[in-house]
Design a protein around this motif. Structure first.
Motif, PDB file in Angstrom:
ATOM      1  N   LEU A 189     -13.064   1.983   3.396  1.00  0.00           N
ATOM      2  CA  LEU A 189     -13.244   3.419   3.176  1.00  0.00           C
ATOM      3  C   LEU A 189     -12.027   4.043   2.495  1.00  0.00           C
ATOM      4  O   LEU A 189     -12.123   5.130   1.906  1.00  0.00           O
ATOM      5  CB  LEU A 189     -13.536   4.119   4.508  1.00  0.00           C
ATOM      6  CG  LEU A 189     -14.816   3.638   5.218  1.00  0.00           C
ATOM      7  CD1 LEU A 189     -14.992   4.343   6.553  1.00  0.00           C
ATOM      8  CD2 LEU A 189     -16.044   3.858   4.339  1.00  0.00           C
ATOM      9  N   ALA A 190     -10.879   3.350   2.558  1.00  0.00           N
ATOM     10  CA  ALA A 190      -9.669   3.865   1.908  1.00  0.00           C
ATOM     11  C   ALA A 190      -9.573   3.427   0.444  1.00  0.00           C
ATOM     12  O   ALA A 190      -8.681   3.885  -0.282  1.00  0.00           O
ATOM     13  CB  ALA A 190      -8.428   3.404   2.683  1.00  0.00           C
ATOM     14  N   VAL A 191     -10.476   2.555  -0.004  1.00  0.00           N
ATOM     15  CA  VAL A 191     -10.405   2.090  -1.402  1.00  0.00           C
ATOM     16  C   VAL A 191     -10.532   3.259  -2.398  1.00  0.00           C
ATOM     17  O   VAL A 191      -9.760   3.339  -3.365  1.00  0.00           O
ATOM     18  CB  VAL A 191     -11.459   0.985  -1.661  1.00  0.00           C
ATOM     19  CG1 VAL A 191     -11.663   0.732  -3.149  1.00  0.00           C
ATOM     20  CG2 VAL A 191     -11.026  -0.303  -0.965  1.00  0.00           C
ATOM     21  N   PRO A 192     -11.464   4.208  -2.187  1.00  0.00           N
ATOM     22  CA  PRO A 192     -11.524   5.328  -3.132  1.00  0.00           C
ATOM     23  C   PRO A 192     -10.201   6.094  -3.214  1.00  0.00           C
ATOM     24  O   PRO A 192      -9.822   6.571  -4.298  1.00  0.00           O
ATOM     25  CB  PRO A 192     -12.641   6.222  -2.569  1.00  0.00           C
ATOM     26  CG  PRO A 192     -13.533   5.253  -1.831  1.00  0.00           C
ATOM     27  CD  PRO A 192     -12.598   4.250  -1.226  1.00  0.00           C
ATOM     28  N   ALA A 193      -9.468   6.186  -2.094  1.00  0.00           N
ATOM     29  CA  ALA A 193      -8.170   6.875  -2.123  1.00  0.00           C
ATOM     30  C   ALA A 193      -7.165   6.096  -2.970  1.00  0.00           C
ATOM     31  O   ALA A 193      -6.343   6.680  -3.679  1.00  0.00           O
ATOM     32  CB  ALA A 193      -7.638   7.050  -0.704  1.00  0.00           C
ATOM     33  N   CYS A 212       0.844  -1.200   0.000  1.00  0.00           N
ATOM     34  CA  CYS A 212       0.000   0.000   0.000  1.00  0.00           C
ATOM     35  C   CYS A 212       0.878   1.249   0.000  1.00  0.00           C
ATOM     36  O   CYS A 212       1.792   1.357   0.822  1.00  0.00           O
ATOM     37  CB  CYS A 212      -0.879  -0.062   1.252  1.00  0.00           C
ATOM     38  SG  CYS A 212      -2.085   1.241   1.368  1.00  0.00           S
ATOM     39  N   PRO A 213       0.607   2.210  -0.877  1.00  0.00           N
ATOM     40  CA  PRO A 213       1.399   3.446  -0.851  1.00  0.00           C
ATOM     41  C   PRO A 213       1.186   4.186   0.473  1.00  0.00           C
ATOM     42  O   PRO A 213       0.078   4.156   1.028  1.00  0.00           O
ATOM     43  CB  PRO A 213       0.832   4.265  -2.013  1.00  0.00           C
ATOM     44  CG  PRO A 213       0.017   3.343  -2.827  1.00  0.00           C
ATOM     45  CD  PRO A 213      -0.408   2.225  -1.929  1.00  0.00           C
ATOM     46  N   ARG A 214       2.264   4.816   0.919  1.00  0.00           N
ATOM     47  CA  ARG A 214       2.248   5.596   2.160  1.00  0.00           C
ATOM     48  C   ARG A 214       1.007   6.506   2.262  1.00  0.00           C
ATOM     49  O   ARG A 214       0.317   6.522   3.268  1.00  0.00           O
ATOM     50  CB  ARG A 214       3.508   6.467   2.089  1.00  0.00           C
ATOM     51  CG  ARG A 214       4.069   7.034   3.325  1.00  0.00           C
ATOM     52  CD  ARG A 214       5.359   7.775   2.937  1.00  0.00           C
ATOM     53  NE  ARG A 214       6.438   6.862   2.576  1.00  0.00           N
ATOM     54  CZ  ARG A 214       7.228   6.225   3.450  1.00  0.00           C
ATOM     55  NH1 ARG A 214       7.033   6.403   4.740  1.00  0.00           N
ATOM     56  NH2 ARG A 214       8.187   5.428   3.044  1.00  0.00           N
ATOM     57  N   GLU A 215       0.759   7.223   1.166  1.00  0.00           N
ATOM     58  CA  GLU A 215      -0.338   8.203   1.146  1.00  0.00           C
ATOM     59  C   GLU A 215      -1.703   7.542   1.418  1.00  0.00           C
ATOM     60  O   GLU A 215      -2.521   8.069   2.162  1.00  0.00           O
ATOM     61  CB  GLU A 215      -0.425   8.765  -0.279  1.00  0.00           C
ATOM     62  CG  GLU A 215      -0.348  10.243  -0.383  1.00  0.00           C
ATOM     63  CD  GLU A 215      -0.400  10.620  -1.860  1.00  0.00           C
ATOM     64  OE1 GLU A 215      -1.508  10.727  -2.397  1.00  0.00           O
ATOM     65  OE2 GLU A 215       0.676  10.787  -2.461  1.00  0.00           O
ATOM     66  N   VAL A 216      -1.927   6.395   0.771  1.00  0.00           N
ATOM     67  CA  VAL A 216      -3.200   5.689   0.935  1.00  0.00           C
ATOM     68  C   VAL A 216      -3.274   5.119   2.353  1.00  0.00           C
ATOM     69  O   VAL A 216      -4.319   5.153   3.008  1.00  0.00           O
ATOM     70  CB  VAL A 216      -3.350   4.578  -0.132  1.00  0.00           C
ATOM     71  CG1 VAL A 216      -4.620   3.766   0.099  1.00  0.00           C
ATOM     72  CG2 VAL A 216      -3.319   5.171  -1.537  1.00  0.00           C
ATOM     73  N   CYS A 244      -3.706  -1.715  -4.651  1.00  0.00           N
ATOM     74  CA  CYS A 244      -2.832  -1.128  -3.622  1.00  0.00           C
ATOM     75  C   CYS A 244      -3.608  -0.490  -2.470  1.00  0.00           C
ATOM     76  O   CYS A 244      -3.126   0.459  -1.840  1.00  0.00           O
ATOM     77  CB  CYS A 244      -1.871  -0.108  -4.237  1.00  0.00           C
ATOM     78  SG  CYS A 244      -0.798  -0.778  -5.506  1.00  0.00           S
ATOM     79  N   ALA A 245      -4.806  -0.985  -2.208  1.00  0.00           N
ATOM     80  CA  ALA A 245      -5.572  -0.504  -1.051  1.00  0.00           C
ATOM     81  C   ALA A 245      -5.081  -1.254   0.200  1.00  0.00           C
ATOM     82  O   ALA A 245      -4.354  -2.243   0.084  1.00  0.00           O
ATOM     83  CB  ALA A 245      -7.063  -0.764  -1.288  1.00  0.00           C
ATOM     84  N   PRO A 246      -5.464  -0.793   1.387  1.00  0.00           N
ATOM     85  CA  PRO A 246      -5.018  -1.508   2.596  1.00  0.00           C
ATOM     86  C   PRO A 246      -5.576  -2.928   2.656  1.00  0.00           C
ATOM     87  O   PRO A 246      -6.617  -3.232   2.071  1.00  0.00           O
ATOM     88  CB  PRO A 246      -5.614  -0.662   3.736  1.00  0.00           C
ATOM     89  CG  PRO A 246      -5.856   0.670   3.139  1.00  0.00           C
ATOM     90  CD  PRO A 246      -6.215   0.429   1.707  1.00  0.00           C
ATOM     91  N   LYS A 247      -4.892  -3.767   3.408  1.00  0.00           N
ATOM     92  CA  LYS A 247      -5.279  -5.181   3.484  1.00  0.00           C
ATOM     93  C   LYS A 247      -6.644  -5.335   4.151  1.00  0.00           C
ATOM     94  O   LYS A 247      -6.989  -4.577   5.047  1.00  0.00           O
ATOM     95  CB  LYS A 247      -4.226  -5.954   4.251  1.00  0.00           C
ATOM     96  CG  LYS A 247      -2.934  -5.742   3.499  1.00  0.00           C
ATOM     97  CD  LYS A 247      -1.838  -6.601   3.661  1.00  0.00           C
ATOM     98  CE  LYS A 247      -0.621  -6.119   2.894  1.00  0.00           C
ATOM     99  NZ  LYS A 247      -0.705  -4.846   2.171  1.00  0.00           N
ATOM    100  N   GLY A 248      -7.370  -6.309   3.640  1.00  0.00           N
ATOM    101  CA  GLY A 248      -8.712  -6.528   4.187  1.00  0.00           C
ATOM    102  C   GLY A 248      -9.763  -5.784   3.395  1.00  0.00           C
ATOM    103  O   GLY A 248     -10.832  -5.460   3.926  1.00  0.00           O
TER     104      GLY A 248
END
Ligand SMILES: Cc1ncc(COP(=O)(O)O)c(C=O)c1O
Length: 414
Positions: free
Chosen positions: A294-298, A47-51, A241-245
């Motif tokens: 909720l971080a998927v759109p990012a 996952c990129p730092r920003e995301v 590249c979204a967070p795990k899960g």
């Protein structure tokens, strides 16, 4: 996306892959340790730092007022996250539900179909020899006690065209076939399978279609409506590249009634039904942290901002270079033509038949190279993932290390 032309069976040893034909590899944008050569994006993503910061910001917001967040804001926030993902994958947001991963999403489908289709003795689920082991188990788990055949059709090389492969697979449909199940991009062989063609043909014969798209979001431009599978599960934590899960299940509206919730909770016979029974029954599975969803759109926005088509094209070139070099080094045939209709950023590069476990262990212990070495169909592969942060120098390091290690690790069967 441009396809890589091939002058012969291989790309030719004189192919020069420039180190940075597109944007500079973005290692600093990711949280990966500097001292490992990370060529296994495929297993769990990165996952990129920003995301990741946006993901953590959602977690902090939740923790600052848990009841307000999970009690009042959860529904609208999840709706927005579904709609954003839906736009990205060519689907309506209300036909999508987030699941932590493709394994759980597909378990919901598999267990539902077994009960509600229903599957009965003598029926067949048609599948391929390229499927992911956990899901092979999930199918066997429901098929075995019912006397249903889970038929993993051996699809062996040579692979000439996706159409030919689709025809070959479909020729196994029999009178008792009820369900066709296959991966969009396979795990052991990293191949794109011709899912749209298979789904169209299977549906025209009245079969239920289930697709494992764990590796597709982020690697290919998905249009789930065009693919038309009855059920399609994907992961956002791999190539998006979204967070795990952060996985999802898409179900065609007409088929949603066949689904049973994997977990029965407040959403079954809800006190206050929403507009969609599918969302009610599947979205809230008890208290959980929805920050990854909720971080998927990012993550979608991040890839859009970083010109992902160019990153994928560069990754593909590096992958094709690696396959070509290893084919020359070990005198083996590539599994497929080197074009993006067969694979994009992840490729199973054949190496000499060897002890996959030993080779993989030594690559890590002696060279800090993280990569799955896979034994499949009597062949040994290095499954190379090339992502935005991968350099050609890292792939060269892998090639040198394999040249040294493989000859000293014979296959146990000789
Ligand atoms: C083809 C395929 N399907 C499903 C999965 C399962 O993914 P998860 O563990 O996120 O459920 C994987 C994992 O690598 C996979 O390669």
């Amino acid at each position: 996306m441009n396809q890589i032309p091939s002058p012969g069976p291989y790309l030719g040893t004189d192919v020069v892959v420039p180190e940075h034909p597109g944007p500079r590899p973005m290692r600093g944008e990711f949280l990966l340790k500097e001292d490992v050569v990370f060529l296994n994006h495929g297993s769990f993503g990165a996952c990129p730092r920003e995301v990741f910061e946006i993901y953590q910001a959602w977690q902090r917001e939740l923790e600052s007022e848990p009841v307000g967040f999970l009690g009042r804001r959860y529904g609208p926030l999840m709706k927005q996250a579904r709609d954003d993902l839906g736009r990205h994958v060519g689907a309506h947001g209300d036909d999508l539900v987030y699941y932590p991963n493709a394994t759980q999403a597909l378990n919901a489908v598999i267990q539902s179909l077994a009960e509600n289709l229903p599957l009965t003795a003598g029926d067949e689920v048609l599948s391929t020899s390229h499927e992911y082991g956990a899901l092979d188990r999930a199918w066997t788990f429901v098929c075995e006690p019912r006397g249903v055949t889970y038929n993993r059709v051996p699809l062996d090389p040579p692979f000439t065209t996706p159409s030919e492969l689709a025809e070959r697979f479909l020729s196994h449909v029999g009178p008792r076939t009820r369900i066709v199940y296959l991966s969009d991009i396979t795990s052991p062989t990293a191949m794109r399978l011709p899912v749209a063609q298979v789904v169209a043909a299977a549906r025209s014969r009245g079969l239920v279609t289930v697709v494992d798209g764990a590796h597709a979001p982020g690697q290919v431009d998905l249009d789930l409506t065009a693919i038309g599978a009855d059920f399609y599960a994907g992961n956002c934590h791999k190539w998006l590249c979204a967070p795990k899960g952060s996985g999802f299940l898409h179900a065609r509206r007409e088929m949603q009634g066949l689904l049973r919730p994997l977990v029965v909770g407040h959403g079954w016979r809800p006190a206050n039904p929403g507009p969609s029974r599918f969302i009610d029954e599947h979205q809230w599975r008890g208290t959980h942290d929805p920050a990854a969803f909720l971080a998927v759109p990012a993550a979608i926005e991040y890839q859009a901002r970083h010109d992902w088509p160019t990153i994928r094209a560069r990754a593909h070139e590096i992958g094709a270079y690696a396959v070509d070099q290893l084919a020359g080094l070990f005198g083996v045939e590539p599994l497929t033509p080197p074009t993006t209709d067969w694979w994009v950023q992840m490729v199973a590069a054949p190496i000499a038949r060897s002890d996959a476990h030993k080779v993989g262990t030594r690559l890590y212990e002696e060279h800090k190279i993280v990569i799955p070495i896979i034994d499949w169909g009597g062949r040994t592969f290095a499954r190379i993932s090339v992502q935005a942060y991968t350099t050609k120098a890292e792939v060269d390091h892998l090639i040198d290390a394999l040249a040294e290690i493989v000859p000293t690790c014979p296959h146990p069967e000789g």
